[in-house]
Scaffold this active site. Structure first.
Site, PDB file in Angstrom:
ATOM      1  N   ASP A  76       0.804  -1.221   0.000  1.00  0.00           N
ATOM      2  CA  ASP A  76       0.000   0.000   0.000  1.00  0.00           C
ATOM      3  C   ASP A  76       0.839   1.275   0.000  1.00  0.00           C
ATOM      4  O   ASP A  76       1.508   1.587   0.986  1.00  0.00           O
ATOM      5  CB  ASP A  76      -0.906  -0.033   1.243  1.00  0.00           C
ATOM      6  CG  ASP A  76      -1.912   1.099   1.276  1.00  0.00           C
ATOM      7  OD1 ASP A  76      -2.176   1.721   0.219  1.00  0.00           O
ATOM      8  OD2 ASP A  76      -2.453   1.365   2.368  1.00  0.00           O
ATOM      9  N   ASP A 289      -2.343   5.722  -4.976  1.00  0.00           N
ATOM     10  CA  ASP A 289      -2.633   4.796  -3.877  1.00  0.00           C
ATOM     11  C   ASP A 289      -2.816   3.357  -4.367  1.00  0.00           C
ATOM     12  O   ASP A 289      -3.907   2.977  -4.805  1.00  0.00           O
ATOM     13  CB  ASP A 289      -3.894   5.290  -3.154  1.00  0.00           C
ATOM     14  CG  ASP A 289      -4.234   4.460  -1.921  1.00  0.00           C
ATOM     15  OD1 ASP A 289      -3.452   3.549  -1.571  1.00  0.00           O
ATOM     16  OD2 ASP A 289      -5.277   4.724  -1.297  1.00  0.00           O
TER      17      ASP A 289
END
Ligand SMILES: *[C@@H]1O[C@H](CO)[C@@H](O)[C@H](O)[C@H]1NC(C)=O
Ligand SMILES: *[C@@H]1O[C@H](CO)[C@@H](O)[C@H](O)[C@H]1NC(C)=O
Ligand SMILES: *[C@@H]1O[C@H](CO)[C@@H](O)[C@H](O)[C@H]1NC(C)=O
Ligand SMILES: *[C@@H]1O[C@H](CO)[C@@H](O)[C@H](O)[C@H]1NC(C)=O
Ligand SMILES: *[C@@H]1O[C@H](CO)[C@@H](O)[C@H](O)[C@H]1NC(C)=O
Ligand SMILES: *[C@@H]1O[C@H](CO)[C@@H](O)[C@H](O)[C@H]1NC(C)=O
Length: 482
Positions: A76, A289
Site C-alpha cells: 500500500d 494509492d
C-alpha cells in the site's frame, strides 16, 4: 489510504469479517548486485507482488519473526504502517459472517459468507525476537475498514532483505480486514502517536538501499504479478520518457504525508493522440494509492467521463457499470497528465478500465443492471479526496522518491519479460528522468487534506460509500490523511 482521527472514535462501522483463504504464495525475490559492504547502498531489492484478480489486490509474501513466518500483505502506497493479524485475533476465529455489498475500497477486500480464517496470521508467541512495545496501534482506512492492537518490534524479511527490530503493528481486532498491510508512505503518515522508522526508512538506514525510493510495476490487468523494486528503477519496465513531478505537501500539517501530486488534465484521446473530449475542470491534487482498487475523480469530471463511455453510476455500489464489450474498444483511451504541459501523460487503455465481476468487485443489487454483460468501470467519483488507484496505476511505471519528494512516471511496458535495473544512489536524483514537470497549483478545494478535514463532516451521502461510511463511523470529525 488511512484516516486520522482528531476526536475520540465512537463506534466503529458495522463489523464484517471477511473470509478469505490463502493466496498462492509467490515470493520470488532476487537481490541484485553483490557489492562489498561499503557499497551496499547501490543494491536494489525486488519483491514480486501477486495480482489476485478475484480479490482485487496486490499481495506480497514477506516473513516475520524468528523462525520466519510467511505472511501475505497488501502492498500500500497510501499508508505508512506495516502490520499483521495476530493469530489469536478475534477477527481470525473461524466463524461465519454476512457479506457486504461494495467493492473498490481497499484492495483485496471482499466480504463473503463462509466460515474461514484470515489470509495469514502472525503467531507472535513462537517468535524469539518478538518484543511488545505496549504502544497502542489503531488504524482506520478511508473505506471504513481498520484494525486495533499494539506495536511490536521483530525481524522482517522482504524482497530478500532482512530488517531487524522493525516496528510493526499487531492487530488484535479487525473491522473487515483479513490480511496484513505493508504501508510504504512517509513516516509522518503513521498511525502511531510517536513516529518511528518504517520499512522504507529502515531499508535506507540499514544501508540496504541508497535512497528512500522504490518503483512499482503492476503490469496489466490480466497479468498475475507485478513487482516492487526497492532502491532502483528497471529501465525495461517502461516506454518513453520517465518524467518527475513534485510531491505536494499536506497544507494542514505543512509536511509531506502521502504521494499527493497535481493532476492537471484528464482527456479521452484517439489512437493517433488527438484529444476527443477534455474532462478537465481544474487541476486537482490526487493521491497515488496502490491500496485502492478504483480511481476516484471529482464528480464533474467523473460524470463527463461516464457520459462518454455510457457508464451508469450507482450510489449504493460506489462505482459505475459499463457494458463489458467496452474493454475491446481500442479507438479511445483515457489520458492523465500531471504538472504542466511538459509533465508526464499516461494513457490508460479501456481494456484496463473494465473490470469483470470477480476482479475485486462484488457486484450486487444496485450495480446498475447486473446483467451478465455488465462490468465495473475503473473510474469512480469522490467529493473531496481524489485517489488514483490500481485501475490507473497499472498503466504507469511509477518511481516514488521520498527523499527527493518526487514521483517519476512513464508509460508502463506491459508484459515486459526482461529487466535492466539501475540503483538510485544516495543524494542523486532518479536515474533516467528526462525532465521535471513544471509545478501547477491544484485547485484550492483539493490541494490540502486540511480541507478534507473541514469538509469531512458534511460529506455528501451520494458519493463514495466507503468515505461516508468512514465519516459516519467517527461522528463526522476526521482528518483525511491522504
Ligand atoms: C486469490 O485469493 C483467494 C483467496 O485467498 C485464493 O483462493 C485464490 O487462489 C487467489 N488467486 C490467485 C490468482 O492468487
Ligand atoms: C502487549 O502489550 C499490550 C499493551 O500493554 C497488551 O495489551 C498485550 O496483551 C501485550 N501482548 C503480549 C503478547 O504481551
Ligand atoms: C515531516 O515528514 C517527514 C517525513 O515523513 C518526517 O520525518 C518529519 O518528522 C515530519 N516533520 C514534522 C515536523 O512532523
Ligand atoms: C499480457 O499478457 C496477458 C496474459 O498474461 C494477456 O492477456 C494480455 O493481453 C497481455 N497484454 C499486452 C498488452 O500484451
Ligand atoms: C485539457 O484542459 C486543460 C484545462 O484547460 C488543459 O490544461 C489541458 O492541457 C487539456 N488537455 C489536453 C490533453 O489538451
Ligand atoms: C454510447 O451510446 C451511444 C448511443 O447508444 C453510442 O452511439 C456510443 O457509441 C456509445 N459509446 C460507447 C463508448 O460505447
Amino acid at each position: 489510504m488511512r484516516i486520522e482521527h482528531v476526536s475520540a472514535l465512537a463506534a466503529c462501522a458495522p463489523a464484517a469479517v471477511a473470509a478469505a483463504a490463502g493466496v498462492v504464495p509467490v515470493s520470488i525475490t532476487h537481490a541484485r548486485g553483490s557489492h562489498p559492504l561499503r557499497k551496499r547502498a547501490t543494491t536494489t531489492y525486488t519483491q514480486v507482488i501477486t495480482n489476485n484478480i478475484s480479490y482485487g489486490g496486490y499481495y506480497a509474501t514477506v516473513s516475520v519473526g524468528t523462525p520466519a513466518q510467511s505472511q501475505q500483505v497488501v502492498f500500500d502506497t497510501g499508508s505508512s504502517d506495516t502490520w499483521f493479524l495476530a493469530s489469536d485475533s478475534s477477527a481470525c476465529a473461524a466463524e461465519s459472517s454476512s457479506s457486504g455489498g461494495f467493492g473498490g475500497g481497499r484492495g483485496g477486500r471482499r466480504r463473503r459468507q463462509s466460515s474461514s480464517t484470515c489470509l495469514s496470521t502472525f503467531d507472535y508467541s513462537s517468535s524469539s525476537t518478538f518484543k511488545n512495545l505496549s504502544k497502542a496501534f489503531d488504524i482506520e482506512y478511508v473505506d471504513g475498514s481498520g484494525v486495533d492492537g499494539y506495536y511490536f518490534t521483530d525481524t522482517l524479511s522482504v524482497a530478500g532483505a532482512s530488517i531487524s527490530t522493525l516496528e510493526m503493528g499487531l492487530a488484535e481486532t479487525s473491522n473487515s480486514l483479513t490480511y496484513g498491510i505493508m504501508g510504504v508512505g512517509f513516516e509522518s503518515d503513521e498511525a502511531a502517536a510517536t513516529l518511528y522508522p518504517n520499512v522504507i526508512d529502515k531499508f535506507y538506514s540499514e544501508g540496504l538501499i541508497g535512497s528512500r525510493a522504490f518503483s512499482l510495476y503492476l503490469d496489466d490487468l490480466q497479468s498475475s504479478s507485478g513487482s516492487i523494486l526497492f532502491g532502483g528503477i528497471d529501465e525495461d519496465k517502461f516506454t518513453g520518457d520517465l518524467i518527475a513531478v513534485p510531491i505536494i505537501k499536506d497544507s494542514s500539517v505543512n509536511n509531506y504525508t502521502s504521494f499527493l501530486v497535481t493532476l492537471s488534465s484528464v482527456a479521452s484521446i484517439t489512437s493517433d493522440g488527438t484529444v476527443s473530449t477534455n474532462y478537465t475542470t481544474s487541476a486537482e491534487a490526487v493521491v497515488l494509492d496502490s491500496g485502492t482498487t478504483l480511481t476516484y475523480l471529482p464528480e464533474t469530471m467523473a460524470t463527463a467521463i461516464f457520459d462518454t463511455f455510457n457508464a451508469t453510476y450507482s450510489e449504493s455500489a460506489g462505482y459505475a457499470s459499463v457494458d463489458c464489450s467496452l474493454a475491446d474498444e481500442s479507438s479511445l483511451a483515457l489520458q492523465f497528465q500531471f504538472g504542466g504541459s511538459d509533465g508526464p501523460a499516461i494513457k490508460v487503455p479501456l481494456s484496463e478500465l473494465v473490470l469483470q465481476d470477480g476482479s475485486g468487485m462484488s457486484f450486487g443489487e444496485g450495480a446498475g443492471g447486473a446483467a451478465e454483460s455488465t462490468c465495473a468501470f475503473g473510474v469512480s467519483m469522490s467529493s473531496s479526496t481524489f485517489l488514483l488507484g490500481d485501475t490507473f496505476l497499472r498503466s504507469a511505471y511509477a518511481v516514488y522518491d521520498l527523499d527527493a519528494k518526487q514521483v517519476a512516471l512513464a508509460q508502463s511496458n506491459f508484459n515486459s519479460t526482461s529487466s535492466s535495473v539501475v540503483a538510485i544512489t544516495s543524494g542523486s536524483s532518479i536515474p533516467d528522468v528526462s525532465s521535471t514537470a513544471t509545478a501547477v497549483v491544484a485547485s484550492s478545494s483539493s490541494g490540502s487534506t486540511g480541507d478534507a478535514k473541514h469538509n469531512a463532516g458534511s460529506l455528501s451521502m451520494t458519493v463514495m460509500p466507503w468515505l461516508t461510511l468512514a465519516a459516519g463511523a467517527v461522528a463526522g470529525v476526521v482528518v483525511l490523511v491522504v
